[in-house]
Scaffold this motif. Structure first.
Motif, PDB file in Angstrom:
ATOM      1  N   VAL A 117       0.842  -1.199   0.000  1.00  0.00           N
ATOM      2  CA  VAL A 117       0.000   0.000   0.000  1.00  0.00           C
ATOM      3  C   VAL A 117       0.874   1.244   0.000  1.00  0.00           C
ATOM      4  O   VAL A 117       0.612   2.193  -0.740  1.00  0.00           O
ATOM      5  N   ARG A 118       1.944   1.235   0.790  1.00  0.00           N
ATOM      6  CA  ARG A 118       2.867   2.380   0.833  1.00  0.00           C
ATOM      7  C   ARG A 118       3.499   2.602  -0.536  1.00  0.00           C
ATOM      8  O   ARG A 118       3.605   3.721  -1.016  1.00  0.00           O
ATOM      9  N   ARG A 119       3.956   1.524  -1.186  1.00  0.00           N
ATOM     10  CA  ARG A 119       4.562   1.652  -2.523  1.00  0.00           C
ATOM     11  C   ARG A 119       3.564   2.230  -3.523  1.00  0.00           C
ATOM     12  O   ARG A 119       3.911   3.067  -4.351  1.00  0.00           O
ATOM     13  N   ALA A 120       2.317   1.797  -3.434  1.00  0.00           N
ATOM     14  CA  ALA A 120       1.284   2.311  -4.336  1.00  0.00           C
ATOM     15  C   ALA A 120       1.021   3.798  -4.076  1.00  0.00           C
ATOM     16  O   ALA A 120       0.838   4.572  -5.021  1.00  0.00           O
ATOM     17  N   LEU A 121       1.012   4.199  -2.805  1.00  0.00           N
ATOM     18  CA  LEU A 121       0.835   5.619  -2.477  1.00  0.00           C
ATOM     19  C   LEU A 121       1.973   6.453  -3.055  1.00  0.00           C
ATOM     20  O   LEU A 121       1.747   7.508  -3.648  1.00  0.00           O
ATOM     21  N   LEU A 122       3.193   5.977  -2.886  1.00  0.00           N
ATOM     22  CA  LEU A 122       4.353   6.716  -3.397  1.00  0.00           C
ATOM     23  C   LEU A 122       4.307   6.795  -4.920  1.00  0.00           C
ATOM     24  O   LEU A 122       4.591   7.846  -5.499  1.00  0.00           O
ATOM     25  N   ALA A 123       3.923   5.726  -5.585  1.00  0.00           N
ATOM     26  CA  ALA A 123       3.828   5.731  -7.050  1.00  0.00           C
ATOM     27  C   ALA A 123       2.773   6.730  -7.525  1.00  0.00           C
ATOM     28  O   ALA A 123       3.014   7.492  -8.472  1.00  0.00           O
ATOM     29  N   SER A 124       1.618   6.751  -6.870  1.00  0.00           N
ATOM     30  CA  SER A 124       0.579   7.701  -7.279  1.00  0.00           C
ATOM     31  C   SER A 124       1.022   9.129  -7.015  1.00  0.00           C
ATOM     32  O   SER A 124       0.719  10.038  -7.799  1.00  0.00           O
ATOM     33  N   LEU A 125       1.750   9.328  -5.944  1.00  0.00           N
ATOM     34  CA  LEU A 125       2.288  10.652  -5.632  1.00  0.00           C
ATOM     35  C   LEU A 125       3.263  11.101  -6.712  1.00  0.00           C
ATOM     36  O   LEU A 125       3.204  12.234  -7.190  1.00  0.00           O
ATOM     37  N   ARG A 126       4.135  10.216  -7.140  1.00  0.00           N
ATOM     38  CA  ARG A 126       5.110  10.550  -8.191  1.00  0.00           C
ATOM     39  C   ARG A 126       4.430  10.831  -9.527  1.00  0.00           C
ATOM     40  O   ARG A 126       4.932  11.620 -10.321  1.00  0.00           O
ATOM     41  N   ASN A 127       3.289  10.207  -9.767  1.00  0.00           N
ATOM     42  CA  ASN A 127       2.552  10.457 -11.008  1.00  0.00           C
ATOM     43  C   ASN A 127       1.807  11.787 -10.981  1.00  0.00           C
ATOM     44  O   ASN A 127       1.522  12.347 -12.032  1.00  0.00           O
TER      45      ASN A 127
END
Length: 145
Positions: A117-127
């Motif tokens: 979930v943390r990795r997905a949050l960071l990926a969406s943030l970077r996008n």
């Protein structure tokens, strides 16, 4: 509710004078904040920020605003943040709150792995953000934006 903002004012020697605004900083970050400390290194500026802050405003000839985004979906690691540069802090903040709430609900109801979930949050943030910086990298404060 307060909107804690760290205001970092660049000095000619590469260090910062820092200020704290409890109700956010918009048009005039200096007038909206109170002194917090002088002669801070870029690393010290980043070390002072945690999930209790809403944003970092950097004054270095221009005004740059970074949203403080709490990445930890378990809501226990207050230092697990990323700084996301944004030209529209208000709409970005609403997007992030909605995204984070959905991630926390998924963690609770679906039993997802917190690290995933943390990795997905960071990926969406970077996008979504124009740039994203982790608290162990102060290069963007030294002019390597």
């Amino acid at each position: 509710m307060g909107r804690r903002t760290l205001v970092a004012v660049a000095r000619p020697d590469g260090r910062y004078d820092c200020r704290l605004a409890h109700w956010g900083a918009d048009a005039d970050p200096i007038a909206q904040s109170r002194p917090l400390g002088n002669d801070w290194t870029p690393a010290a500026v980043l070390a002072a920020i945690d999930a209790t802050h809403e944003q970092l405003v950097v004054l270095d000839g221009s005004v740059r605003t970074y949203a403080v985004c709490w990445l930890d979906p378990t809501l226990s690691a207050i230092d697990d943040i990323a700084l996301a540069r944004t030209a529209d802090p208000e709409s970005f903040r609403q997007w992030w709150v909605d995204r984070k709430d959905a991630a926390c609900r998924a963690l609770d109801s679906e039993g997802c792995d917190p690290a995933a979930v943390r990795r997905a949050l960071l990926a969406s943030l970077r996008n979504r953000a124009s740039s994203v910086h982790c608290p162990d990298d102060a290069s963007f404060l030294r002019g390597d934006r």
